[in-house]
Motif scaffolding. Structure first.
Motif, PDB file in Angstrom:
ATOM      1  N   ASP A  22       4.299 -15.545  -4.222  1.00  0.00           N
ATOM      2  CA  ASP A  22       3.859 -16.020  -5.530  1.00  0.00           C
ATOM      3  C   ASP A  22       3.425 -14.863  -6.412  1.00  0.00           C
ATOM      4  N   LYS A  23       2.979 -13.779  -5.794  1.00  0.00           N
ATOM      5  CA  LYS A  23       2.481 -12.610  -6.536  1.00  0.00           C
ATOM      6  C   LYS A  23       2.673 -11.382  -5.658  1.00  0.00           C
ATOM      7  N   LEU A  24       2.962 -10.261  -6.278  1.00  0.00           N
ATOM      8  CA  LEU A  24       3.089  -8.990  -5.567  1.00  0.00           C
ATOM      9  C   LEU A  24       2.252  -7.953  -6.300  1.00  0.00           C
ATOM     10  N   ILE A  25       1.525  -7.160  -5.548  1.00  0.00           N
ATOM     11  CA  ILE A  25       0.635  -6.131  -6.090  1.00  0.00           C
ATOM     12  C   ILE A  25       0.911  -4.830  -5.354  1.00  0.00           C
ATOM     13  N   ILE A  26       0.887  -3.719  -6.078  1.00  0.00           N
ATOM     14  CA  ILE A  26       1.002  -2.392  -5.460  1.00  0.00           C
ATOM     15  C   ILE A  26      -0.353  -1.712  -5.565  1.00  0.00           C
ATOM     16  N   VAL A  27      -0.803  -1.140  -4.454  1.00  0.00           N
ATOM     17  CA  VAL A  27      -2.048  -0.371  -4.432  1.00  0.00           C
ATOM     18  C   VAL A  27      -1.686   1.056  -4.057  1.00  0.00           C
ATOM     19  N   ASP A  28      -1.965   1.981  -4.961  1.00  0.00           N
ATOM     20  CA  ASP A  28      -1.670   3.401  -4.747  1.00  0.00           C
ATOM     21  C   ASP A  28      -2.932   4.115  -4.310  1.00  0.00           C
ATOM     22  N   ASP A  29      -2.815   4.897  -3.259  1.00  0.00           N
ATOM     23  CA  ASP A  29      -3.969   5.594  -2.685  1.00  0.00           C
ATOM     24  C   ASP A  29      -3.975   7.069  -3.063  1.00  0.00           C
ATOM     25  N   GLY A  30      -3.858   7.363  -4.365  1.00  0.00           N
ATOM     26  CA  GLY A  30      -3.961   8.735  -4.843  1.00  0.00           C
ATOM     27  C   GLY A  30      -2.676   9.534  -4.774  1.00  0.00           C
ATOM     28  N   SER A  31      -1.547   8.880  -4.882  1.00  0.00           N
ATOM     29  CA  SER A  31      -0.255   9.564  -4.817  1.00  0.00           C
ATOM     30  C   SER A  31      -0.070  10.573  -5.939  1.00  0.00           C
ATOM     31  N   LYS A  32       0.787  11.543  -5.679  1.00  0.00           N
ATOM     32  CA  LYS A  32       1.155  12.548  -6.675  1.00  0.00           C
ATOM     33  C   LYS A  32       2.583  12.324  -7.172  1.00  0.00           C
TER      34      LYS A  32
ATOM     35  N   MET B 142       0.870  -1.175   0.000  1.00  0.00           N
ATOM     36  CA  MET B 142       0.000   0.000   0.000  1.00  0.00           C
ATOM     37  C   MET B 142       0.910   1.228   0.000  1.00  0.00           C
ATOM     38  N   THR B 143       0.639   2.169  -0.898  1.00  0.00           N
ATOM     39  CA  THR B 143       1.531   3.324  -1.005  1.00  0.00           C
ATOM     40  C   THR B 143       0.759   4.625  -1.161  1.00  0.00           C
ATOM     41  N   TYR B 144       1.325   5.679  -0.601  1.00  0.00           N
ATOM     42  CA  TYR B 144       0.818   7.037  -0.784  1.00  0.00           C
ATOM     43  C   TYR B 144       2.026   7.971  -0.746  1.00  0.00           C
ATOM     44  N   ASN B 145       2.425   8.467  -1.905  1.00  0.00           N
ATOM     45  CA  ASN B 145       3.554   9.391  -2.039  1.00  0.00           C
ATOM     46  C   ASN B 145       4.851   8.841  -1.436  1.00  0.00           C
ATOM     47  N   CYS B 146       5.138   7.584  -1.715  1.00  0.00           N
ATOM     48  CA  CYS B 146       6.397   7.012  -1.220  1.00  0.00           C
ATOM     49  C   CYS B 146       7.049   6.123  -2.284  1.00  0.00           C
ATOM     50  N   ALA B 147       6.970   6.538  -3.532  1.00  0.00           N
ATOM     51  CA  ALA B 147       7.537   5.770  -4.643  1.00  0.00           C
ATOM     52  C   ALA B 147       9.013   5.422  -4.438  1.00  0.00           C
ATOM     53  N   PRO B 148       9.849   6.337  -3.911  1.00  0.00           N
ATOM     54  CA  PRO B 148      11.271   5.979  -3.733  1.00  0.00           C
ATOM     55  C   PRO B 148      11.485   4.777  -2.807  1.00  0.00           C
ATOM     56  N   LEU B 149      10.585   4.565  -1.882  1.00  0.00           N
ATOM     57  CA  LEU B 149      10.733   3.449  -0.949  1.00  0.00           C
ATOM     58  C   LEU B 149      10.282   2.116  -1.540  1.00  0.00           C
ATOM     59  N   VAL B 150       9.405   2.160  -2.517  1.00  0.00           N
ATOM     60  CA  VAL B 150       8.808   0.937  -3.046  1.00  0.00           C
ATOM     61  C   VAL B 150       9.858   0.059  -3.718  1.00  0.00           C
ATOM     62  N   ALA B 151      10.682   0.615  -4.574  1.00  0.00           N
ATOM     63  CA  ALA B 151      11.698  -0.186  -5.278  1.00  0.00           C
ATOM     64  C   ALA B 151      12.638  -0.847  -4.285  1.00  0.00           C
TER      65      ALA B 151
ATOM     66  N   HIS C  90      -6.056   4.311  -6.847  1.00  0.00           N
ATOM     67  CA  HIS C  90      -7.254   5.044  -6.432  1.00  0.00           C
ATOM     68  C   HIS C  90      -7.046   6.478  -6.883  1.00  0.00           C
ATOM     69  N   LYS C  91      -8.092   7.144  -7.290  1.00  0.00           N
ATOM     70  CA  LYS C  91      -7.957   8.543  -7.726  1.00  0.00           C
ATOM     71  C   LYS C  91      -7.671   9.486  -6.567  1.00  0.00           C
ATOM     72  N   HIS C  92      -8.172   9.146  -5.402  1.00  0.00           N
ATOM     73  CA  HIS C  92      -7.917   9.961  -4.205  1.00  0.00           C
ATOM     74  C   HIS C  92      -8.012   9.073  -2.986  1.00  0.00           C
TER      75      HIS C  92
ATOM     76  N   ASN D 274       5.749   9.424  -8.676  1.00  0.00           N
ATOM     77  CA  ASN D 274       5.934   8.624  -9.880  1.00  0.00           C
ATOM     78  C   ASN D 274       5.762   7.121  -9.635  1.00  0.00           C
ATOM     79  N   ILE D 275       4.842   6.727  -8.797  1.00  0.00           N
ATOM     80  CA  ILE D 275       4.640   5.314  -8.482  1.00  0.00           C
ATOM     81  C   ILE D 275       4.257   4.509  -9.730  1.00  0.00           C
ATOM     82  N   THR D 276       3.585   5.125 -10.674  1.00  0.00           N
ATOM     83  CA  THR D 276       3.196   4.416 -11.897  1.00  0.00           C
ATOM     84  C   THR D 276       4.431   3.936 -12.656  1.00  0.00           C
ATOM     85  N   SER D 277       5.410   4.800 -12.827  1.00  0.00           N
ATOM     86  CA  SER D 277       6.617   4.395 -13.545  1.00  0.00           C
ATOM     87  C   SER D 277       7.458   3.420 -12.727  1.00  0.00           C
ATOM     88  N   VAL D 278       7.459   3.566 -11.414  1.00  0.00           N
ATOM     89  CA  VAL D 278       8.193   2.632 -10.559  1.00  0.00           C
ATOM     90  C   VAL D 278       7.594   1.232 -10.689  1.00  0.00           C
ATOM     91  N   ALA D 279       6.278   1.123 -10.605  1.00  0.00           N
ATOM     92  CA  ALA D 279       5.607  -0.170 -10.731  1.00  0.00           C
ATOM     93  C   ALA D 279       5.856  -0.765 -12.118  1.00  0.00           C
TER      94      ALA D 279
END
Length: 79
Positions: free
Chosen positions: A49-59, A28-37, A76-78, A61-66
């Motif tokens: 077996d599987k990993l999923i990222i759920v973004d809670d309306g971050s501003k 689960m992430t909110y404005n913490c893309a640098p920590l995700v990688a 989520h939009k917000h 670059n989590i999209t490019s990181v994922a």
């Protein structure tokens, strides 16, 4: 052999046992893309077996990181 203690008991991630059971990790992430990688790199190989990222309306670059990590992203939009 890796064990994960959960509220439902022990889950064995050995490929020899529990072959029909899957372990899915959710970040689960909110404005913490640098920590995700860094977090993903620290997860032992073959632990999940599987990993999923759920973004809670971050501003950030989590999209490019994922995308770079090749991990499915649900946004989520917000929050």
């Amino acid at each position: 052999m890796v064990f994960l203690k959960t509220s439902m008991g022990e889950v064995n991630n050995s490929k020899n046992k529990n072959q029909n059971k899957k372990i899915v990790g959710i970040i689960m992430t909110y404005n913490c893309a640098p920590l995700v990688a860094n977090t993903v790199r620290r997860i032992p190989k073959n632990f999940l077996d599987k990993l999923i990222i759920v973004d809670d309306g971050s501003k950030d670059n989590i999209t490019s990181v994922a995308r770079d990590l090749k991990i499915p992203l649900f946004k989520h939009k917000h929050s």
